[in-house]
Motif scaffolding. Structure first.
Motif, short mmCIF file in Angstrom:
data_model
loop_
_atom_site.label_atom_id
_atom_site.label_comp_id
_atom_site.label_asym_id
_atom_site.label_seq_id
_atom_site.Cartn_x
_atom_site.Cartn_y
_atom_site.Cartn_z
N PRO A 51 23.04 14.78 31.85
CA PRO A 51 22.59 15.70 30.81
C PRO A 51 23.09 15.29 29.43
N VAL A 52 22.19 15.33 28.46
CA VAL A 52 22.51 14.95 27.08
C VAL A 52 22.10 16.08 26.15
N LEU A 53 23.00 16.43 25.24
CA LEU A 53 22.73 17.44 24.22
C LEU A 53 22.72 16.78 22.86
N GLY A 54 21.65 16.96 22.09
CA GLY A 54 21.60 16.52 20.71
C GLY A 54 21.59 17.72 19.79
N ILE A 55 22.57 17.80 18.91
CA ILE A 55 22.64 18.90 17.93
C ILE A 55 22.50 18.28 16.55
N GLY A 56 21.50 18.73 15.80
CA GLY A 56 21.27 18.13 14.50
C GLY A 56 21.19 19.14 13.38
N GLY A 57 21.76 18.77 12.25
CA GLY A 57 21.53 19.47 11.00
C GLY A 57 20.48 18.68 10.25
N LEU A 107 17.69 19.47 23.05
CA LEU A 107 17.79 19.30 21.60
C LEU A 107 17.95 20.66 20.92
N LYS A 108 18.89 20.73 19.98
CA LYS A 108 19.12 21.96 19.23
C LYS A 108 19.21 21.63 17.74
N GLU A 109 18.49 22.41 16.95
CA GLU A 109 18.54 22.24 15.50
C GLU A 109 19.39 23.34 14.87
N VAL A 110 20.28 22.94 13.97
CA VAL A 110 21.08 23.89 13.22
C VAL A 110 20.47 24.00 11.83
N LYS A 111 19.91 25.15 11.53
CA LYS A 111 19.19 25.35 10.27
C LYS A 111 20.17 25.46 9.10
#
Length: 295
Positions: free
Chosen positions: A241-247, A266-270
């Motif tokens: 499992p891989v999690l990508g968190i991006g601003g 994938l998760k985006e931080v607004k």
């Protein structure tokens, strides 16, 4: 103030954590460790140190044994003249994990630290439970297409430092004792909320990066990119499992990670720039904990 004196002062601000050193892969690595539970290795990026994680470490340590590693060339770790290919730096971390007695770890990184974490997962999949990529994918051949000139219009920050840091010998002559100029510029231009990075934080990083040795070593992370790109060509798709968190780097993760992973979240931080650990620590720690507990 010396780097070690500064480090001791910073450790004092985080109860429950301690500073340690290990001889691995022909060099000395500094790491900060605290908490209990399954191991979670975290690696900072440029131009930061383990202090980059100080806002999330206490929260994560409530559930995990948190090990923040200053990679080869960073902070209180040694600064040898070679070995900055991310595959070799991943070996540094792997040997540290072995010395600490862990068979498997979850591992994450930000910026250059994400490059090392990704390489760790590819080269030591049997030791990798889960991978967390913070705002930055591993170098690939697309980097050769980065523009040589700034793009007019739009919300684009020209990454001049990627090219500048490729130059050998000159940057350390120009910037010794003056790295605050670069650090202030990066934090002024790569964050959404400038108040999230304090003057104290900037001074911490400037103190650590000010010497010729530190500038030379940190630039070596960038000078290894061509070899990192070549090494990546031999990597298959990751199965853990891989999690990508991006601003601000979310779109880069969205373009890159689906091609290199088979179990991706994938998760985006607004409303967040590149330094999401400083700007949105609550959101980042929440996503990491949820990922480690449920995916």
């Amino acid at each position: 103030m010396s780097e070690k004196s500064l480090n001791n002062e910073l450790i004092g601000l985080l109860p429950g954590f301690k500073s340690e050193y290990a001889e691995v892969n022909g060099t000395q690595i500094h790491y900060v460790i605290g908490g209990q539970g399954e191991p979670l290795v975290l690696i900072p990026g440029y131009p930061e140190t383990w202090w980059a994680y100080h806002k999330v470490m206490p929260v994560l340590a409530e559930k995990y044994c948190v090990i923040v590693v200053e990679m080869r060339g960073m902070g209180n770790s040694a600064k040898p003249t070679s070995g900055y290919e991310k595959k070799n730096m991943a070996k540094d971390v792997y040997e540290l994990v072995q010395k600490l007695g862990f068979d498997t770890v979850s591992i994450g990184g930000h910026d250059i630290g994400a490059h090392v974490a990704f390489s760790f997962a590819n080269n030591y999949p049997e030791a990798t439970t889960k991978l967390i990529m913070l705002d930055t994918p591993h170098p690939d051949a697309g980097m050769y297409q980065l523009p040589m000139l700034p793009i007019l219009g739009g919300n684009y920050t020209y990454p001049w430092w990627l090219a500048f840091n490729q130059v050998k010998d000159l940057p350390e002559q120009l910037l010794e004792g003056r790295m605050d100029l670069v650090i202030n510029w990066l934090f002024d231009h790569l964050v959404y909320n400038k108040e999230s990075i304090t003057d104290f934080d900037k001074q911490v990083y400037a103190t650590v990066y000010n010497s010729k040795e530190a500038i030379r070593a940190s630039n070596a992370w960038y000078q290894a990119f061509p070899q990192d790109i070549e090494d990546s060509k031999s990597y298959g798709k990751l199965t853990m499992p891989v999690l990508g968190i991006g601003g601000s780097g979310y779109e880069m993760l969205k373009m890159s990670l689906p091609h290199t992973t088979s179990n991706l979240t994938l998760k985006e931080v607004k409303e967040c720039g590149h330094f999401l650990l400083a700007e949105k620590p609550e959101a980042v720690s929440k996503e990491i904990i949820h990922f480690l507990e449920t995916v």
